[in-house]
Motif scaffolding. Sequence first.
Motif, short mmCIF file in Angstrom:
data_model
loop_
_atom_site.label_atom_id
_atom_site.label_comp_id
_atom_site.label_asym_id
_atom_site.label_seq_id
_atom_site.Cartn_x
_atom_site.Cartn_y
_atom_site.Cartn_z
N ALA A 160 0.85 -1.18 0.00
CA ALA A 160 0.00 0.00 0.00
C ALA A 160 0.89 1.23 0.00
N ARG A 161 0.93 1.94 -1.11
CA ARG A 161 1.85 3.07 -1.25
C ARG A 161 1.09 4.40 -1.35
N THR A 162 -0.14 4.43 -0.84
CA THR A 162 -0.95 5.65 -0.93
C THR A 162 -0.86 6.51 0.32
N GLY A 163 -0.04 6.10 1.29
CA GLY A 163 0.11 6.88 2.51
C GLY A 163 -0.95 6.62 3.55
N ARG A 164 -1.84 5.66 3.28
CA ARG A 164 -2.87 5.27 4.25
C ARG A 164 -2.87 3.75 4.32
N SER A 165 -3.55 3.22 5.33
CA SER A 165 -3.72 1.77 5.34
C SER A 165 -4.49 1.32 4.10
N GLY A 166 -5.42 2.17 3.60
CA GLY A 166 -5.89 2.02 2.24
C GLY A 166 -7.19 1.27 2.04
N HIS A 167 -7.98 1.73 1.07
CA HIS A 167 -9.10 0.93 0.58
C HIS A 167 -8.58 -0.34 -0.11
N GLU A 168 -7.45 -0.20 -0.82
CA GLU A 168 -7.05 -1.19 -1.80
C GLU A 168 -6.68 -2.53 -1.16
N HIS A 169 -5.85 -2.52 -0.16
CA HIS A 169 -5.51 -3.74 0.57
C HIS A 169 -5.05 -3.40 1.97
N PRO A 170 -6.01 -3.20 2.88
CA PRO A 170 -5.66 -2.89 4.27
C PRO A 170 -4.85 -4.00 4.91
N PRO A 171 -4.12 -3.68 5.99
CA PRO A 171 -3.04 -4.55 6.48
C PRO A 171 -3.49 -5.72 7.34
N TYR A 172 -4.32 -6.59 6.77
CA TYR A 172 -4.81 -7.78 7.45
C TYR A 172 -4.53 -9.01 6.60
N LEU A 173 -4.30 -10.14 7.26
CA LEU A 173 -4.10 -11.40 6.56
C LEU A 173 -4.62 -12.53 7.44
N ILE A 174 -5.40 -13.43 6.85
CA ILE A 174 -5.85 -14.64 7.55
C ILE A 174 -5.27 -15.84 6.82
N LEU A 175 -4.79 -16.80 7.59
CA LEU A 175 -4.16 -18.01 7.05
C LEU A 175 -4.94 -19.22 7.55
N PRO A 176 -6.03 -19.58 6.84
CA PRO A 176 -6.83 -20.73 7.29
C PRO A 176 -6.19 -22.04 6.85
N GLU A 177 -6.23 -23.03 7.72
CA GLU A 177 -5.81 -24.36 7.29
C GLU A 177 -6.93 -25.00 6.47
N THR A 178 -6.58 -26.00 5.70
CA THR A 178 -7.54 -26.63 4.80
C THR A 178 -8.76 -27.13 5.57
N GLY A 179 -9.95 -26.82 5.07
CA GLY A 179 -11.18 -27.24 5.70
C GLY A 179 -11.74 -26.26 6.70
N CYS A 180 -11.04 -25.16 6.95
CA CYS A 180 -11.52 -24.17 7.92
C CYS A 180 -12.77 -23.47 7.39
N THR A 181 -13.77 -23.29 8.26
CA THR A 181 -14.98 -22.54 7.93
C THR A 181 -15.14 -21.42 8.96
N ASN A 182 -16.26 -20.72 8.90
CA ASN A 182 -16.52 -19.71 9.92
C ASN A 182 -16.56 -20.32 11.31
N THR A 183 -17.08 -21.53 11.43
CA THR A 183 -17.39 -22.08 12.75
C THR A 183 -16.49 -23.23 13.18
N SER A 184 -15.60 -23.70 12.33
CA SER A 184 -14.74 -24.83 12.72
C SER A 184 -13.42 -24.78 11.96
N GLY A 185 -12.42 -25.47 12.53
CA GLY A 185 -11.13 -25.57 11.87
C GLY A 185 -10.10 -24.62 12.47
N SER A 186 -8.89 -24.73 11.95
CA SER A 186 -7.74 -23.98 12.47
C SER A 186 -7.41 -22.82 11.53
N ALA A 187 -7.06 -21.68 12.12
CA ALA A 187 -6.68 -20.51 11.32
C ALA A 187 -5.72 -19.64 12.11
N PHE A 188 -4.87 -18.94 11.39
CA PHE A 188 -3.95 -17.95 11.94
C PHE A 188 -4.30 -16.60 11.32
#
Length: 684
Positions: free
Chosen positions: A177-205
């Motif tokens: 993000a080079r716009t000087g803000r956290s940005g609409h384009e890609h704010p600074p979050y990342l989720i790393l779900p393991e295979t099979g993860c859903t909203n309600t079950s499974g492992s995620a980072f």
Amino acid sequence: MDAGEQTLALTSNGGLPMVIYWGARLPDDEDLAQLAASARHDLTGGMIDQLPALTLSPESGRAFAGQPGLICAEADGTPLHPVFSFDRAEHSACSLSLICSAMGLTLAHRITAQPTGVFTLQTVLEADRDIRLHWLAAPVLPAPQAADTMIDLHGRWVREFHLNHVPWAPGIRMREARTGRSGHEHPPYLILPETGCTNTSGSAFALHYAWSGGHRMVAEELPDGRRQVQFGATTGAETQAKRRFETAELVALHSTIGLNGIAAAFQRDTRDRVVKWPNPARPRPVHYNCWEAIYFDHSLADLSDIADRAAALGAERFVLDDGWFGRRDDDTTSLGDWTIDRTKWPDGLQPLIAHVKSLGMTFGLWFEPEMVNPDSDLFRAHPDWMLGPVDQVTGRHQLVLDLSKPQVRDYLFDAVSAILAGHDIDYIKWDHNRLLPVVDAAQSHGAYDLFDRLRAAHPGVEIESCASGGGRIDAGILARTHRVWLSDCIDAEERLRMQHDAALFLPSCVTGSHVGALHSHTTGRALPMAFRAWVAAQRHFGFEMDPRKISGADAAVLSEVTAWYKANRVWMMAGTILRLDSADPTVTSEMQLAADGGRFVLFAGQNAQTVQILPRPLRLTGLDPAALYRITLRNAGDAPPQSRGPNALKNGPLTLSGRALMGQGILLPVAWPATMWVVEGERL
């Protein structure tokens, strides 16, 4: 180290420390020597004879095959490739600093186990001379091997917080993000779900970089199959040679209960640690914002009439938006001239404020302090206060003030503080509508300093972060503000999806959501009042349409939903948003669960015509399987004429076990598109 239900374990072989375990909480008597031994990799053909460690700052000087965590040079530009040695560990009950040195450089990695159940991690680089920094990553963590995809975020103006599901593959997923803000384009979050993860079950980072000035994310699968994730400020953001540099905090967490575990931890951390509330016990007030009612056309008579009607509908805070200062009749002029426009307001703002207060509402005001119009007294007096090149293109007719200059910050502090000190104002809507013309971390540090000074001088004033809607939403800005404007789009159909996805990171209490006009000002779509009102009531509630133009029937619906929000906001704002896995893609559904688990509300939004004839069952989550719950459809009257069968919830409450509600689920009535079903639940 343990934080909530997760563990982080590290070791060092004399060099920079590395993570040997990050995941579900380990037993207190885990043998760490055996754990370290279990993390040793084999070697095979085509490799060098020792596998370079994936440390907290992977080193270019150790033949590491991936992206290094530190890229720096002497002040004259000569590249540096330090090979660090471990010096010492400094620790307290909940924090750890791991300190290494090489070539006159000291690298410290600080890790804190927060009481909210997250880890916060920060890297600090110090030198015995001035050096240049090109890239410094926050402490680098390994990404899960049992994962097919990662989830990062994309957005644009009026369509923020869209989830990207990106496959892992050898090589790099890099976002900057080079716009000087956290940005609409890609704010600074990342989720790393393991295979099979859903909203309600499974492992995620999950990871969040708590910085408002633009960031770089590197998610890399190395040639040997190991995976790393790096977050830091935008490359080149440090423009001056210095002796000390530090990253922002990286927030890290792990869940064993699906994406909702990620959401619950982020929501709790933001609400209970990051945001510094002026009065934590105060219920979140119902807002009225006049922007879409009048835009720049201000008059005391019109705004007093609007305030009367807003108060009658249940508003508790009246916010006067853009157009009250300088000669501001459109967006081409007067930013920077923070004095009241006496043409529009010959007696100042006091008459309007007094009228608003007489109605039982508090008063809020719009500012955009970081910007300046070329057509302004401020710019004519101080053209040298502009950030970036002289011949730059304007954005929304604006330029950016250089907040690295102390005299600029002093001027803005004095101007804004004078307005706050001279008026009974309890709220600022702080906007940021212009992308930065250059990348410079000093700009964000200057903005933080300005926020901090104003907060200290006016501790009772709440601040909302708005940046053309959701262009600056991160824990760095939320440490200085109390609300975010998720999007300039208040079309309820768009907001339903945006709010649902943003709930992975943001709690209800900071997420502003308003009821818009019948015909949306950003999409043109016409939606029924019930749908508009219930979507807004999912978050920090308010309205923004012209109350002079709504029908009596719509006013009655809005008043009813406003009263419902007021009756439920205390527990909702302190509770947890849990996303539900819907078998029907046209239904967006979530639960808001009280902190003690004793009550909940289920929102199920029908956002399109479904493909099957009858609704599919909707499984709940987060309940006690052995407990009984009474569930009641709050708005059965919203059923369309085509709903003509014996659906039980239309006729009265049901009592079911948590196991039945989570296992089989509930059947809702048939719904038209743009219908929100609201089901209230109480543990018996």
